[in-house]
Design a protein around this motif. Structure first.
Motif, PDB file in Angstrom:
ATOM      1  N   PHE A   1       0.832  -1.208   0.000  1.00  0.00           N
ATOM      2  CA  PHE A   1       0.000   0.000   0.000  1.00  0.00           C
ATOM      3  C   PHE A   1       0.868   1.260   0.000  1.00  0.00           C
ATOM      4  O   PHE A   1       0.474   2.288  -0.547  1.00  0.00           O
ATOM      5  CB  PHE A   1      -0.942   0.001   1.207  1.00  0.00           C
ATOM      6  CG  PHE A   1      -2.142  -0.885   1.029  1.00  0.00           C
ATOM      7  CD1 PHE A   1      -3.230  -0.452   0.281  1.00  0.00           C
ATOM      8  CD2 PHE A   1      -2.195  -2.150   1.587  1.00  0.00           C
ATOM      9  CE1 PHE A   1      -4.344  -1.262   0.101  1.00  0.00           C
ATOM     10  CE2 PHE A   1      -3.300  -2.959   1.421  1.00  0.00           C
ATOM     11  CZ  PHE A   1      -4.376  -2.522   0.679  1.00  0.00           C
ATOM     12  N   GLU A  61      -7.720   3.097  -0.598  1.00  0.00           N
ATOM     13  CA  GLU A  61      -6.721   3.411   0.413  1.00  0.00           C
ATOM     14  C   GLU A  61      -5.814   4.559  -0.053  1.00  0.00           C
ATOM     15  O   GLU A  61      -5.458   5.433   0.740  1.00  0.00           O
ATOM     16  CB  GLU A  61      -5.901   2.161   0.736  1.00  0.00           C
ATOM     17  CG  GLU A  61      -4.780   2.365   1.743  1.00  0.00           C
ATOM     18  CD  GLU A  61      -5.258   2.733   3.142  1.00  0.00           C
ATOM     19  OE1 GLU A  61      -6.471   2.630   3.420  1.00  0.00           O
ATOM     20  OE2 GLU A  61      -4.413   3.153   3.958  1.00  0.00           O
ATOM     21  N   VAL A  77      -6.965  -0.911  -3.120  1.00  0.00           N
ATOM     22  CA  VAL A  77      -5.766  -0.088  -3.320  1.00  0.00           C
ATOM     23  C   VAL A  77      -6.171   1.330  -3.721  1.00  0.00           C
ATOM     24  O   VAL A  77      -5.630   2.316  -3.223  1.00  0.00           O
ATOM     25  CB  VAL A  77      -4.848  -0.722  -4.383  1.00  0.00           C
ATOM     26  CG1 VAL A  77      -3.695   0.201  -4.735  1.00  0.00           C
ATOM     27  CG2 VAL A  77      -4.317  -2.069  -3.889  1.00  0.00           C
TER      28      VAL A  77
END
Lengths: 254, 140
Positions: free
Chosen positions: A98, A136, A133
């Motif tokens: 991340f 975030e 993804v």
């Protein structure tokens, strides 16, 4: 309102594509449309994160890459050979994934290309859905902006300000500040500390908001265009010259 | 040596367990979730509990500077294992929230969040079990 971070990532996820999404700021590796790894020069890799804390020396990495890299199974090898606990590997891997994705998908990161079929030597550890993804990465941008809405501090050399008191500095921030020398960037400090780049940016933005480090000027305002010669000449003797010109101009227009 | 998902499933076996997550407190990222979430959104819960965990981990009332050892370049990279706080417990009218920090040898800032029903949950048992789980998550 949710704007898409990377339209190409969304498209590749829908196609269940396998390969590497490449941008100037980093790369995302996909298997069947899921993100299995990410890399960025601004985010210390999983090898650096584990080596810095003394968990896995560089030689062990080299050994694992030599033995399992060609088969894209380095992560699996580290767990199967007892070098790492699978929980440890997952925690470190997801953190690094991340982190690198945040930088790789940064706005203005240049054109996006896709190399179909490309795989990373680490191999799948804990695949993440592309939407997760995307979400975030968006959340992280908002988080940083809420702390101190000055993205300039993210990439500029970190310069400490000595005048401010240090009572409110946490021990993690202290470690960042100790390495701030007016030359190192946040990415360089993250690498030295063996910490994810985004986590370092959080401390950098907090330190900047509290006045412990300098916030560089947004971008130097463009130099004012040079004034015409007659204006510059006028300023030497403003009153008389200006009045004469005004009078001449008025007379000419009569 | 369980992975994140196995660890969460084990936590859910505890009496009264309603939901659990493994969360990074520096970023607020949920690394794994299972069961229900008090507000219906695991990601929002993760961000909120991370903020609480950060307070406990970083504020000097709970983590005085001395306990982190000498600061300076020699301590680089081991902030993850230097936290003196073991867990944070919040009691509400209907439940317990237990946040257990996970010690790792690299800089990770991870904790396990377990949400228990107030009637069925056994806080003392959950605390012991979560400590064991957090240790096994990061050890071989």
């Amino acid at each position: 309102m949710s704007t898409t971070v990377s339209p190409m990532l969304v498209r590749l996820a829908a196609q269940r594509a396998t390969g590497a999404l490449l941008r100037d700021a980093g790369a995302l590796y996909l298997v069947d449309g899921e993100v299995v790894h990410a890399e960025s020069p601004a985010a210390p890799g999983i090898d650096i994160l584990l080596a810095k804390g003394g968990r896995l020396p560089t030689e062990r990495w080299q050994e694992a890459v030599d033995r399992a890299g060609a088969h894209h199974r380095v992560g699996r090898f580290l767990v199967d050979s007892g070098r790492l606990a699978s929980g440890e590997l997952e925690i470190c891997h997801l953190g690094a994934l991340f982190d690198a994705a945040f930088f790789a998908l940064a706005p203005g990161g240049g054109p996006t290309r896709f190399r179909r079929g490309a795989a990373h030597w680490l191999g799948p550890v804990k695949p993440v859905r592309a939407e997760a993804v995307e979400r975030e990465t968006r959340r992280r941008r908002e988080l940083l902006d809420n702390l101190w809405p000055r993205p300039e501090v993210d990439s500029a050399p970190v310069t400490p300000r000595t005048a401010a008191g240090t009572a409110d500095i946490t021990s993690r921030q202290r470690a960042v500040l100790d390495l701030a020398d007016g030359v190192r960037t946040p990415a360089g400090i993250a690498r030295l500390l063996g910490r994810p780049g985004f986590h370092t940016l959080i401390d950098i933005r907090r330190l900047a908001a509290a006045g412990h480090i300098e916030t560089p000027r947004a971008s130097a305002p463009p130099a004012p265009a040079p004034v015409p010669a007659w204006v510059a000449d006028v300023s030497a003797d403003p009153d008389i010259a200006l009045l004469r010109r005004l009078r001449d101009a008025l007379e000419a227009s009569l | 040596m369980p992975g994140i998902d196995e660890c969460l499933l084990e936590a859910m076996v505890l009496p009264g367990a309603r939901g659990a997550a493994v969360v990074e407190w520096t970023s607020g990222l949920a690394l794994g979730t299972v069961g229900d979430s008090p507000n219906g959104d695991h990601e929002v819960t993760a961000a909120e509990t991370a903020e609480l965990a950060r307070m406990a981990a970083e504020h000097t009332a709970f983590a005085p500077p001395e306990t982190n050892g000498p600061t300076g370049p020699t301590q680089q990279g081991d902030a993850g294992k230097g936290i003196p706080v073991e867990d944070v417990i919040i009691t509400t009218r209907t439940g317990y929230h237990l946040l257990r920090f996970v010690e790792t040898t690299f800089d990770s800032s991870v904790f396990v969040h377990l949400w228990l029903d107030r009637e069925e949950g056994n806080l003392a048992l959950a605390r012991i079990r979560l400590q064991d789980l957090a240790e096994r998550l990061a050890l071989i």
